[in-house]
Design an enzyme around this catalytic site. Sequence first.
Site, PDB file in Angstrom:
ATOM      1  NE  ARG A  12      -2.147   8.400  -0.525  1.00  0.00           N
ATOM      2  CZ  ARG A  12      -1.202   8.872  -1.328  1.00  0.00           C
ATOM      3  NH1 ARG A  12      -1.245   8.636  -2.624  1.00  0.00           N
ATOM      4  NH2 ARG A  12      -0.209   9.588  -0.840  1.00  0.00           N
ATOM      5  CB  ALA A  64      -0.929   0.011   1.217  1.00  0.00           C
TER       6      ALA A  64
END
Length: 537
Positions: A89, A58
């Site tokens: 995100r 990630a």
Amino acid sequence: MAVTEKQLQEILDQYPAKVQKNRKKHILIKDGEQGAQIIEANTRTVPGIITNRGCAYAGCKGVVLGPLKDMVHITHGPIGCAYYTWGTRRNKAKNDDPSQYFLNYSFSTDMQESDIVFGGEKKLAKVIDDVVEIFHPKAITVSATCPVGLIGDDVGAVAKAAEGRHGIPVLSFSCEGYKGVSQSAGHHIANNILMDKVIGASDLEEAPGKYAINILGEYNIGGDSWEIERVLKEIGYTIVSVMTGDGTYKDLRNAHTAELNLVQCHRSINYIAEMLETKYGTPWLKVNFIGVQGTTDSLRNMALYFGDEALIQKTEEVIAREVARVEPLLDQYKKICDGKTAFCFVGGSRGHHYQGLFSELGIETVLAGYEFAHRDDYEGREVIPTIKTDADSKNIPELHVTTDERRFRLKVSPAKMEELKKKIPLSYYAGMNAEMKDGSIIVDDLNHFETEEFIKILKPDIFASGIKDKYVIQKMGIPAKQLHSYDYSGPYAGFNGAVNFARDVSMGFASPTWNFIVPPWQDEPLLSGTVNEEGVA
Ligand code: CFM
């Protein structure tokens, strides 16, 4: 209101002895009289504890590489890893070249059981070939996920062979999720390869304009970078590259030409900042564009670094105009916010950065922490030599950068550098702890149990954190503001960002919603049952 040592001990007492010993080192009550207070960070989360952390993959693919819009980012692994690091995100980008814009696609090798049994290298090679044929990217990244490392696929060899076939860079990242204790390991892995293979790869020897800078550790969440760039461009800066919000592979190759590197998020990108200084002689300046004060301080420090009278004057002009414009807008929200308290727990930088903005609005941060930052992000960079390298950190290959004999140029003389360092945070970060008030509580890798316990004692008016704990907090009747994704809002950086943030938190405070919430356990017992008189059959 503060947490007392006794209350803290009562929370810790609820843990088994071994866990208690561990967690104790990650929590401290700020006490200026004690001088430097040590906090443990960047170590493994205790299994079974509900952490907010992510994985190395990630941090590498999702955080650092993901925003680079003109590269195809292939995830070698099962489909979920690619899907859940795609689009969530909010690292915004402009599609200014549709033929080289790939953020609207998620690329994965979609490994299946047979690939795990018989190996996934052939499938990866095929995916790279398909990507080149369909999309014609100028560069590709391949990020490894946990199963790929476990079965031993040689991602590097597949990438190298593909480079030979297609004549474009295919960068491989050995960022298997388990490669470190959190996403922080992934930042480091991504930094190393970008530095090794991308930065400085162009023939450009001179920056394309005056006051040339790179913006490091700014990911354009909710459009933050655009708001920062608006001001910087007006003042007269030439932005060579942004790492990596709305960023490009193309610009990153020119990053060696800048005269100064700005570091917004220290945690995720200090490695590149340091390596750029070693290799090209470019110092870095710690900036914080969150909050009006943070932004004005950062702009003034930048102007001081360049030391040019015209630049200093223009900086002051822009600051005066912007502050005069946003102050009245902020004032109306300050009336709502004044006197409130906040918890500020985010990944690696924002736990610190947003405290200034909260305080400008009259909100005191009573608890703060990071999910995965290191001791230097708490205590300042001077502690780096004292940090023990454990087995987990040794897992990440170190890149040893040396001076580029041809391109290295001191941007300021050593004497000037020393003089500047006394005034501005040049190649230095003081960390979060120094700015926190006595009595406030600092928690590393805060978990869900501790979240609830600290809320019960401190009853904050707002909790700034992320999606993983947002709803637990809201169910306790407290407004939760996501500081990772900004809850679909933003930008929060710079002058306009401060106003947006003030508006959004004021909405949280003014909403009557929280008064309507009655948690189920207040009306009925959590467990109910009867004792079987005859015993167990
Ligand atoms: Fe840096 Fe970030 Fe942060 Fe981060 Fe992150 Fe993020 Fe974050 Mo979420 S790079 S350390 S790994 S500022 S995704 S843009 S908000 S945890 S505090």
